[in-house]
Each structure stands twice: as structure tokens, then as C-alpha cells.
Design a protein around this motif. Structure first.
Motif, mmCIF file in Angstrom:
data_model
loop_
_atom_site.group_PDB
_atom_site.id
_atom_site.type_symbol
_atom_site.label_atom_id
_atom_site.label_comp_id
_atom_site.label_asym_id
_atom_site.label_seq_id
_atom_site.Cartn_x
_atom_site.Cartn_y
_atom_site.Cartn_z
ATOM 1 N N THR A 46 7.842 -0.132 -14.107
ATOM 2 C CA THR A 46 8.247 -1.420 -14.712
ATOM 3 C C THR A 46 7.319 -2.748 -14.091
ATOM 4 N N ILE A 47 6.908 -2.647 -12.948
ATOM 5 C CA ILE A 47 5.832 -3.554 -12.461
ATOM 6 C C ILE A 47 4.543 -3.075 -12.927
ATOM 7 N N LYS A 48 4.169 -3.583 -14.302
ATOM 8 C CA LYS A 48 2.897 -2.995 -14.643
ATOM 9 C C LYS A 48 1.483 -3.167 -13.829
ATOM 10 N N TRP A 49 1.544 -3.682 -12.855
ATOM 11 C CA TRP A 49 0.075 -4.120 -12.494
ATOM 12 C C TRP A 49 0.098 -3.170 -11.053
ATOM 13 N N ILE A 50 1.388 -2.633 -10.623
ATOM 14 C CA ILE A 50 1.328 -2.084 -9.175
ATOM 15 C C ILE A 50 0.405 -0.548 -9.095
ATOM 16 N N ILE A 51 0.705 0.160 -10.248
ATOM 17 C CA ILE A 51 -0.178 1.182 -10.306
ATOM 18 C C ILE A 51 -1.849 1.345 -10.431
ATOM 19 N N PRO A 52 -1.998 0.224 -11.380
ATOM 20 C CA PRO A 52 -3.500 0.154 -11.707
ATOM 21 C C PRO A 52 -4.053 -0.535 -10.061
ATOM 22 N N LEU A 53 -3.441 -1.255 -9.878
ATOM 23 C CA LEU A 53 -3.826 -2.136 -8.384
ATOM 24 C C LEU A 53 -4.012 -0.964 -7.416
ATOM 25 N N THR A 54 -3.053 -0.314 -7.269
ATOM 26 C CA THR A 54 -3.180 0.958 -6.189
ATOM 27 C C THR A 54 -4.387 1.962 -6.612
ATOM 28 N N GLY A 55 -4.516 2.363 -7.888
ATOM 29 C CA GLY A 55 -5.557 3.160 -8.353
ATOM 30 C C GLY A 55 -6.910 2.475 -8.009
ATOM 31 N N PHE A 56 -7.090 1.126 -8.349
ATOM 32 C CA PHE A 56 -8.354 0.634 -7.899
ATOM 33 C C PHE A 56 -8.597 0.492 -6.311
ATOM 34 N N ILE A 57 -7.722 0.287 -5.834
ATOM 35 C CA ILE A 57 -7.960 0.297 -4.225
ATOM 36 C C ILE A 57 -8.271 1.675 -3.697
ATOM 37 N N ILE A 76 -10.358 0.032 6.181
ATOM 38 C CA ILE A 76 -9.360 -1.004 6.267
ATOM 39 C C ILE A 76 -8.873 -1.373 4.833
ATOM 40 N N VAL A 77 -9.476 -0.946 3.905
ATOM 41 C CA VAL A 77 -9.140 -1.111 2.410
ATOM 42 C C VAL A 77 -7.853 0.059 2.325
ATOM 43 N N ILE A 78 -8.318 1.013 2.669
ATOM 44 C CA ILE A 78 -7.338 2.128 2.218
ATOM 45 C C ILE A 78 -5.989 2.396 3.205
ATOM 46 N N LEU A 79 -6.154 1.461 4.440
ATOM 47 C CA LEU A 79 -4.975 1.762 5.416
ATOM 48 C C LEU A 79 -3.659 1.228 4.812
ATOM 49 N N PRO A 80 -3.462 0.258 3.982
ATOM 50 C CA PRO A 80 -1.971 0.022 3.497
ATOM 51 C C PRO A 80 -1.541 0.771 2.555
ATOM 52 N N VAL A 81 -2.605 1.772 1.748
ATOM 53 C CA VAL A 81 -2.110 2.656 0.862
ATOM 54 C C VAL A 81 -1.856 3.990 1.755
ATOM 55 N N MET A 82 -2.297 4.061 2.658
ATOM 56 C CA MET A 82 -2.289 5.196 3.561
ATOM 57 C C MET A 82 -0.875 5.194 4.323
ATOM 58 N N VAL A 83 -0.574 3.858 4.649
ATOM 59 C CA VAL A 83 0.726 3.396 5.640
ATOM 60 C C VAL A 83 1.993 3.696 4.487
ATOM 61 N N GLY A 84 1.587 3.454 3.180
ATOM 62 C CA GLY A 84 2.699 3.630 2.251
ATOM 63 C C GLY A 84 2.861 5.221 1.699
ATOM 64 N N ILE A 85 1.608 5.885 1.992
ATOM 65 C CA ILE A 85 1.898 7.216 1.626
ATOM 66 C C ILE A 85 2.802 8.035 2.775
ATOM 67 N N VAL A 86 2.374 7.726 4.104
ATOM 68 C CA VAL A 86 2.982 8.370 5.264
ATOM 69 C C VAL A 86 4.408 7.819 5.069
ATOM 70 N N ILE A 87 4.958 6.693 4.913
ATOM 71 C CA ILE A 87 6.231 6.204 4.772
ATOM 72 C C ILE A 87 7.137 6.980 3.524
ATOM 73 N N HIS A 88 6.311 7.089 2.324
ATOM 74 C CA HIS A 88 7.081 7.872 1.536
ATOM 75 C C HIS A 88 7.322 9.263 1.681
ATOM 76 N N ASN A 89 6.525 9.969 2.513
ATOM 77 C CA ASN A 89 6.501 11.169 2.841
ATOM 78 C C ASN A 89 7.542 11.318 3.800
ATOM 79 N N ILE A 90 7.489 10.353 4.766
ATOM 80 C CA ILE A 90 8.372 10.467 5.923
ATOM 81 C C ILE A 90 10.121 10.543 5.150
ATOM 82 N N ILE A 91 10.184 9.645 4.301
ATOM 83 C CA ILE A 91 11.463 8.983 3.670
ATOM 84 C C ILE A 91 11.876 10.340 2.560
#
Length: 123
Positions: A46-57, A76-91
Motif C-alpha cells: 500500500t506504500i507504493k514507494w517502499i518496495i522500489p526504494l528498497t530494491g534500488f538500495i 553503509i548503503v546496505i546496512l539499514p536494509v540488512m538491519v531490517g532483514i535481521v529484525i524481520h527474521n528475528i520476529i
């Protein structure tokens, strides 16, 4: 050691370029997911820009990570995505935590390995 480092960084970078391209081209099969994860995916859609932004990053960060000259920036560019991936996998997906943890450690290692390049930014 230099060859192992190159191979790890190459695989890490390719993995993220592939994941980013899939967000635009949708060529990888989607595994079975439980209702809670489907709900999260629908909310992100529903947030149309989040998936393309993540893909671009992921694409840009993955490409930067492959090459030694730009690896510090890519890490450094990948770090925020990587943190999100780890948190998603933990939860939500503890079964993927080992792979996410290994990738996170590779990312942290690349940051540590390039620490001298970051000193100028924080001095």
C-alpha cells in the motif's frame, strides 16, 4: 585471504543485486507464508514507494559492495536494509536467522575492514 574476501564480497553483492532486481522483475518464486507475513507484505504494497526504494538500495549497495574501491560506501548503503532483514527474521521467520546473521556479519566485517575510510566522516 584476499581471494576469500573478494569471493565473499562478490557473493554478498550479487545476492543483493538479485534481491533488488526481483523487486522490479518478480522472477523468483514466492515461498509459502503464514497469514501474518502476508499481512505485512500487503501493508508494504500500500506504500507504493517502499518496495522500489528498497530494491534500488539493494541494487546500488550490492554493486558498490562488489568493488574494493566502493565497498565502504556499499556496506553503509546496505546496512539499514540488512538491519531490517535481521529484525524481520528475528520476529517473523526465525528459520532464516542463520543466513541473515551470516550476511549481517559479512556487512559488519566490511564496515570494520574499511573503518579508516569512515574516520574522515566522524572526525
Amino acid at each position: 585471504m584476499k581471494i576469500i574476501k573478494f569471493i565473499l564480497c562478490l557473493l554478498f553483492g550479487i545476492l543483493f543485486v538479485n534481491a533488488g532486481l526481483d523487486k522490479f522483475l518478480h522472477y523468483m518464486p514466492i515461498p509459502e507464508m503464514d497469514a501474518e507475513i502476508i499481512k505485512i507484505g500487503e501493508a508494504m504494497m500500500t506504500i507504493k514507494w517502499i518496495i522500489p526504494l528498497t530494491g534500488f538500495i539493494e541494487i546500488v549497495g550490492g554493486i558498490l559492495f562488489i568493488f574494493p574501491k566502493t565497498r565502504a560506501l556499499g556496506a553503509i548503503v546496505i546496512l539499514p536494509v540488512m538491519v531490517g532483514i535481521v529484525i524481520h527474521n528475528i520476529i517473523f521467520m526465525p528459520s532464516g536467522l542463520i543466513m541473515a546473521g551470516i550476511l549481517f556479519l559479512i556487512n559488519l566485517w566490511a564496515i570494520y575492514d574499511n573503518r579508516e575510510k569512515y574516520r574522515l566522516l566522524i572526525s
